[in-house]
Design an enzyme around this catalytic site. Structure first.
Site, mmCIF file in Angstrom:
data_model
loop_
_atom_site.group_PDB
_atom_site.id
_atom_site.type_symbol
_atom_site.label_atom_id
_atom_site.label_comp_id
_atom_site.label_asym_id
_atom_site.label_seq_id
_atom_site.Cartn_x
_atom_site.Cartn_y
_atom_site.Cartn_z
ATOM 1 N N ARG A 61 0.861 -1.182 0.000
ATOM 2 C CA ARG A 61 0.000 0.000 0.000
ATOM 3 C C ARG A 61 0.899 1.233 0.000
ATOM 4 N NH1 ARG A 61 -3.873 2.354 4.794
ATOM 5 N NH2 ARG A 61 -4.754 4.067 3.570
ATOM 6 N N HIS A 62 0.472 2.273 -0.683
ATOM 7 C CA HIS A 62 1.257 3.513 -0.714
ATOM 8 C C HIS A 62 1.555 4.004 0.703
ATOM 9 C CE1 HIS A 62 -2.026 6.149 0.552
ATOM 10 N NE2 HIS A 62 -2.813 5.435 -0.243
ATOM 11 N N GLY A 63 2.633 4.763 0.832
ATOM 12 C CA GLY A 63 2.996 5.352 2.108
ATOM 13 C C GLY A 63 1.998 6.414 2.547
ATOM 14 N N TRP B 136 -3.220 13.635 3.987
ATOM 15 C CA TRP B 136 -4.669 13.386 4.048
ATOM 16 C C TRP B 136 -4.973 12.137 4.856
ATOM 17 C CZ3 TRP B 136 -8.105 14.804 -0.708
ATOM 18 C CH2 TRP B 136 -8.003 16.165 -0.944
ATOM 19 N N ASN B 137 -4.093 11.118 4.842
ATOM 20 C CA ASN B 137 -4.281 9.976 5.740
ATOM 21 C C ASN B 137 -4.276 10.454 7.186
ATOM 22 O OD1 ASN B 137 -2.223 7.889 3.669
ATOM 23 N ND2 ASN B 137 -4.428 7.736 3.875
ATOM 24 N N GLY C 294 -9.504 8.916 -2.159
ATOM 25 C CA GLY C 294 -10.023 8.358 -3.397
ATOM 26 C C GLY C 294 -9.039 8.538 -4.524
ATOM 27 N N ARG D 201 3.195 5.735 -7.190
ATOM 28 C CA ARG D 201 4.425 5.756 -7.993
ATOM 29 C C ARG D 201 5.622 6.115 -7.109
ATOM 30 N NH1 ARG D 201 1.638 9.315 -11.157
ATOM 31 N NH2 ARG D 201 3.414 10.739 -11.061
ATOM 32 N N GLU E 56 -7.305 3.777 -6.676
ATOM 33 C CA GLU E 56 -8.215 3.661 -5.542
ATOM 34 C C GLU E 56 -9.648 3.868 -6.015
ATOM 35 O OE1 GLU E 56 -9.153 2.395 -2.869
ATOM 36 O OE2 GLU E 56 -7.973 3.450 -1.348
#
Length: 193
Positions: free
Chosen positions: A9-11, A15-16, A23, A65, A90
Site C-alpha cells: 500500500r502507498h505510504g 490526508w491519511n 479516493g 508511484r 483507488e
C-alpha cells in the site's frame, strides 16, 4: 494455481493523517510515507531474493508511484522500472473526496449512516462502491499471469482480500490495511509481512 501477489500500500499522506477521503485525488506521500515505502521495499527483499525478477505493476497515482520508486531504490533497483495500470487506482469517493467523516456528517448525516451500515455496496455521490471496485480489480486479476509486485491502495487491498483470500465483504470493508508492510496473496491466503 493463481500467481502470488506481493502487495504494497502507498505510504502515508497528509490526508491519511487528517482522515480525509483521498479516493482518486492525487495526494503525495509525506515524510513518514517515504520511510514506510523504504521499509516495504526492505521487507520485500527479505522474502524475494531477486525482487527485480518479477514485474512491478503500480497504480498511476503519484502516491503509489513514489512509494514504488522509493521501495525499489531502497533495495538497489532502478526506481522507475515498473508498469502502471489504471485499474489499480483507488476507488473514487466522488463528491466526498477531500472531506473528513466529520465534515460529511455535518452536511449529510443520513448518507454517512447508510454508508457505515453497508460499506461494501454504498456509492457516494459521483463515486464508486467497493462492489464496483471489485469488478474493476477482478478484470485486472484475469490479466495477471505470473507472480507480481503490486503497489496500490487500501481499497484495492480490501477487494483483493475478498477475491483472493475469501474474506467476507463486510469484514474486508473494515479490514486494517497497513502502510510500510507487505500483504502477500499466495494461493487462497493473505498474510501480512
Amino acid at each position: 494455481m493463481a500467481p502470488t501477489l506481493y502487495f504494497i500500500r502507498h505510504g502515508e499522506t497528509d490526508w491519511n493523517v487528517d482522515a480525509r477521503l483521498q479516493g482518486q485525488r492525487d495526494i503525495p506521500i509525506n515524510a513518514k510515507g517515504r520511510v514506510q515505502a523504504a521499509e516495504a521495499g526492505r521487507r520485500l527483499a527479505t522474502i524475494l531474493p531477486e525482487p527485480d525478477s518479477l514485474p512491478w505493476i503500480v497504480s498511476p497515482m503519484s502516491r503509489t508511484r513514489e512509494t514504488a520508486e522509493i521501495a525499489r531504490a531502497a533495495i538497489g533497483l532502478p526506481p522507475e522500472r515498473y508498469g502502471m495500470d489504471d485499474r489499480l487506482k483507488e476507488l473514487t469517493f466522488g463528491e466526498w473526496e477531500g472531506k473528513t467523516w466529520q465534515d460529511l456528517r455535518a452536511v449529510d448525516a443520513p448518507a454517512v449512516a447508510t454508508r457505515f451500515r453497508s460499506k461494501w455496496d454504498f456509492v457516494p455521490p459521483d463515486g464508486e462502491s467497493y462492489a464496483m471496485l471489485r469488478d474493476r480489480i477482478a478484470g485486472w486479476l484475469q490479466t495477471v499471469g505470473q507472480d507480481t509486485v503490486v503497489v496500490s491502495h487500501g481499497g484495492v487491498a480490501r477487494v483483493l482480500c475478498v477475491l483472493r483470500a475469501g474474506l467476507a465483504e463486510a469484514d474486508a470493508a473494515d479490514a486494517d490495511i497497513w502502510q510500510g508492510r507487505l500483504l502477500v496473496f499466495r494461493g487462497d491466503t493473505a498474510e501480512w509481512i
